[in-house]
Design a protein around this motif. Sequence first.
Motif, PDB file in Angstrom:
ATOM      1  N   SER A 239     -34.688 -45.465 -30.025  1.00  0.00           N
ATOM      2  CA  SER A 239     -34.442 -45.054 -28.649  1.00  0.00           C
ATOM      3  C   SER A 239     -35.333 -43.880 -28.286  1.00  0.00           C
ATOM      4  CB  SER A 239     -32.962 -44.674 -28.463  1.00  0.00           C
ATOM      5  OG  SER A 239     -32.745 -44.030 -27.230  1.00  0.00           O
ATOM      6  N   ARG A 240     -36.083 -44.031 -27.222  1.00  0.00           N
ATOM      7  CA  ARG A 240     -36.965 -42.955 -26.763  1.00  0.00           C
ATOM      8  C   ARG A 240     -36.143 -41.778 -26.236  1.00  0.00           C
ATOM      9  NH1 ARG A 240     -39.883 -41.761 -21.922  1.00  0.00           N
ATOM     10  NH2 ARG A 240     -41.827 -40.674 -22.385  1.00  0.00           N
ATOM     11  N   ILE A 241     -35.025 -42.076 -25.598  1.00  0.00           N
ATOM     12  CA  ILE A 241     -34.165 -41.015 -25.059  1.00  0.00           C
ATOM     13  C   ILE A 241     -33.611 -40.151 -26.185  1.00  0.00           C
ATOM     14  CG2 ILE A 241     -32.009 -40.541 -23.837  1.00  0.00           C
ATOM     15  CD1 ILE A 241     -32.513 -43.023 -22.168  1.00  0.00           C
ATOM     16  N   ILE A 242     -33.158 -40.795 -27.259  1.00  0.00           N
ATOM     17  CA  ILE A 242     -32.639 -40.051 -28.413  1.00  0.00           C
ATOM     18  C   ILE A 242     -33.734 -39.192 -29.024  1.00  0.00           C
ATOM     19  CG2 ILE A 242     -31.804 -40.297 -30.789  1.00  0.00           C
ATOM     20  CD1 ILE A 242     -30.209 -42.726 -29.868  1.00  0.00           C
ATOM     21  N   ASN A 243     -34.929 -39.756 -29.173  1.00  0.00           N
ATOM     22  CA  ASN A 243     -36.038 -39.019 -29.782  1.00  0.00           C
ATOM     23  C   ASN A 243     -36.433 -37.795 -28.963  1.00  0.00           C
ATOM     24  OD1 ASN A 243     -35.978 -41.018 -31.689  1.00  0.00           O
ATOM     25  ND2 ASN A 243     -37.896 -41.993 -31.073  1.00  0.00           N
ATOM     26  N   ILE A 244     -36.458 -37.956 -27.644  1.00  0.00           N
ATOM     27  CA  ILE A 244     -36.818 -36.839 -26.767  1.00  0.00           C
ATOM     28  C   ILE A 244     -35.740 -35.764 -26.802  1.00  0.00           C
ATOM     29  CG2 ILE A 244     -37.153 -36.160 -24.349  1.00  0.00           C
ATOM     30  CD1 ILE A 244     -38.539 -38.855 -23.901  1.00  0.00           C
ATOM     31  N   THR A 245     -34.471 -36.191 -26.737  1.00  0.00           N
ATOM     32  CA  THR A 245     -33.361 -35.234 -26.759  1.00  0.00           C
ATOM     33  C   THR A 245     -33.340 -34.440 -28.060  1.00  0.00           C
ATOM     34  OG1 THR A 245     -32.046 -36.715 -25.368  1.00  0.00           O
ATOM     35  CG2 THR A 245     -30.858 -34.990 -26.554  1.00  0.00           C
ATOM     36  N   ALA A 246     -33.646 -35.112 -29.170  1.00  0.00           N
ATOM     37  CA  ALA A 246     -33.594 -34.463 -30.475  1.00  0.00           C
ATOM     38  C   ALA A 246     -34.627 -33.347 -30.615  1.00  0.00           C
ATOM     39  CB  ALA A 246     -33.793 -35.492 -31.584  1.00  0.00           C
ATOM     40  N   GLN A 247     -35.677 -33.369 -29.807  1.00  0.00           N
ATOM     41  CA  GLN A 247     -36.683 -32.304 -29.849  1.00  0.00           C
ATOM     42  C   GLN A 247     -36.090 -30.958 -29.434  1.00  0.00           C
ATOM     43  OE1 GLN A 247     -40.051 -33.416 -27.441  1.00  0.00           O
ATOM     44  NE2 GLN A 247     -40.374 -35.336 -28.516  1.00  0.00           N
ATOM     45  N   SER A 248     -34.963 -30.999 -28.735  1.00  0.00           N
ATOM     46  CA  SER A 248     -34.393 -29.772 -28.165  1.00  0.00           C
ATOM     47  C   SER A 248     -33.131 -29.300 -28.870  1.00  0.00           C
ATOM     48  CB  SER A 248     -34.091 -30.000 -26.679  1.00  0.00           C
ATOM     49  OG  SER A 248     -35.260 -30.342 -25.964  1.00  0.00           O
ATOM     50  N   VAL A 249     -32.834 -29.847 -30.059  1.00  0.00           N
ATOM     51  CA  VAL A 249     -31.577 -29.467 -30.726  1.00  0.00           C
ATOM     52  C   VAL A 249     -31.555 -27.979 -31.084  1.00  0.00           C
ATOM     53  CG1 VAL A 249     -31.036 -31.771 -31.585  1.00  0.00           C
ATOM     54  CG2 VAL A 249     -32.451 -30.241 -32.976  1.00  0.00           C
ATOM     55  N   LEU A 250     -32.676 -27.459 -31.559  1.00  0.00           N
ATOM     56  CA  LEU A 250     -32.711 -26.035 -31.908  1.00  0.00           C
ATOM     57  C   LEU A 250     -32.581 -25.171 -30.659  1.00  0.00           C
ATOM     58  CD1 LEU A 250     -32.936 -23.882 -34.057  1.00  0.00           C
ATOM     59  CD2 LEU A 250     -35.437 -24.059 -33.925  1.00  0.00           C
ATOM     60  N   SER A 251     -33.141 -25.635 -29.552  1.00  0.00           N
ATOM     61  CA  SER A 251     -33.027 -24.895 -28.293  1.00  0.00           C
ATOM     62  C   SER A 251     -31.572 -24.851 -27.817  1.00  0.00           C
ATOM     63  CB  SER A 251     -33.909 -25.538 -27.224  1.00  0.00           C
ATOM     64  OG  SER A 251     -35.278 -25.343 -27.529  1.00  0.00           O
ATOM     65  N   ILE A 252     -30.850 -25.941 -27.991  1.00  0.00           N
ATOM     66  CA  ILE A 252     -29.430 -25.962 -27.630  1.00  0.00           C
ATOM     67  C   ILE A 252     -28.682 -24.909 -28.439  1.00  0.00           C
ATOM     68  CG2 ILE A 252     -27.303 -27.330 -27.722  1.00  0.00           C
ATOM     69  CD1 ILE A 252     -29.027 -29.812 -27.170  1.00  0.00           C
ATOM     70  N   TYR A 253     -28.997 -24.833 -29.710  1.00  0.00           N
ATOM     71  CA  TYR A 253     -28.342 -23.846 -30.579  1.00  0.00           C
ATOM     72  C   TYR A 253     -28.686 -22.419 -30.156  1.00  0.00           C
ATOM     73  CZ  TYR A 253     -27.684 -20.894 -34.704  1.00  0.00           C
ATOM     74  OH  TYR A 253     -27.326 -19.869 -35.546  1.00  0.00           O
ATOM     75  N   LEU A 254     -29.962 -22.164 -29.900  1.00  0.00           N
ATOM     76  CA  LEU A 254     -30.402 -20.810 -29.568  1.00  0.00           C
ATOM     77  C   LEU A 254     -29.901 -20.355 -28.197  1.00  0.00           C
ATOM     78  CD1 LEU A 254     -34.079 -20.945 -30.904  1.00  0.00           C
ATOM     79  CD2 LEU A 254     -32.157 -19.672 -31.892  1.00  0.00           C
ATOM     80  N   LEU A 255     -29.675 -21.303 -27.276  1.00  0.00           N
ATOM     81  CA  LEU A 255     -29.110 -20.940 -25.978  1.00  0.00           C
ATOM     82  C   LEU A 255     -27.610 -20.691 -26.089  1.00  0.00           C
ATOM     83  CD1 LEU A 255     -29.078 -20.594 -22.896  1.00  0.00           C
ATOM     84  CD2 LEU A 255     -28.867 -23.079 -22.704  1.00  0.00           C
TER      85      LEU A 255
END
Length: 330
Positions: A239-255
């Motif tokens: 899934s392209r949506i899953i792959n794109i979203t996963a790029q931001s997991v660390l950003s979710i944590y840091l926010l």
Amino acid sequence: MQRQSNIELLRIISILMIVIHHVLVHGIYNAVNNSTLHFIDSFVIYGVNIFLLISGYFTINLKWKSVINLFWICSFWKLFHLFYETYIVKVPHSLFEWIAKPLAIPFSSGGWFVDIYILLLLLSPALNMALTRMNKKELSLTILLISIFNIVYCWGVGRENNTSGYSLYHFVYMYCIGFYLKSSSFSYKYPYFGIVICSIFTFILYLVLGGRAFSYNSPFVIIGAICIFTALNKVNIQSRIINITAQSVLSIYLLSDGGLFSKNMYQLYNEIIKTSANTVVGNLKIAGIVFGICIFAILLDRIRIIIFKKGIYPFSEYISYKYYHKIYHK
């Protein structure tokens, strides 16, 4: 190389588990501290260990680009928190802080997880070399010996300063297990059953030991993380949506877990629970806010990614080229 969406989905699940755990521990528990919430927590405590298993399974490939990207992610969100604190909640910060804090990432990223993960990142070349030179028997023996130290000595007996897995040696331990899962093609036959059993035993341990049951080096938290990893590793999706979203997991944590922003959010969750007509309504409101924060982090992270791809990385490559050209063409 195309990313495996099942593993990227696992990254997303791990960060959501971490976020939910923090919402419970830092927010809701301060208003309502009951067994039901701890039972929920016993099913989401696996996030950190899952993330480390993924790192060990695929091994960290220490490259200039990945190091610069990690430091940029941390610096970007440092700048966001400085902006929020200065212009939203009106807490003044000096020019020195605006310059020093984003540049101090190797020494203080703003969170214990990233601080220790940076150390694991720097240690990974030596760690990879050692692990790849071991045969299966040697690797199994190494993990057994580290297990005795990390689980029995640290968590069980409590004979080490850090008994809860907030340490570099626990990160190395989970990394080694991830590597072992890859090299041995190991998997549980009934991973979902294992997840339920580990979560129930974690909750029972909580009733006996209190918060120590939620330590990252608890045997049930470790085994449960392995079960979740094994379950998702078997799933075949793309899934392209899953792959794109996963790029931001660390950003979710840091926010969601940094600066005054996170403290204000935790206070808000506390107030929502206290003022809501019932716990279910309050939890639904909190879930909506958390979802909104995650979406905001993902959208803002697209700007961070564009700046990195179009500006920071090309500039770092140019500086690197000029440096080596100067060294080798004197």
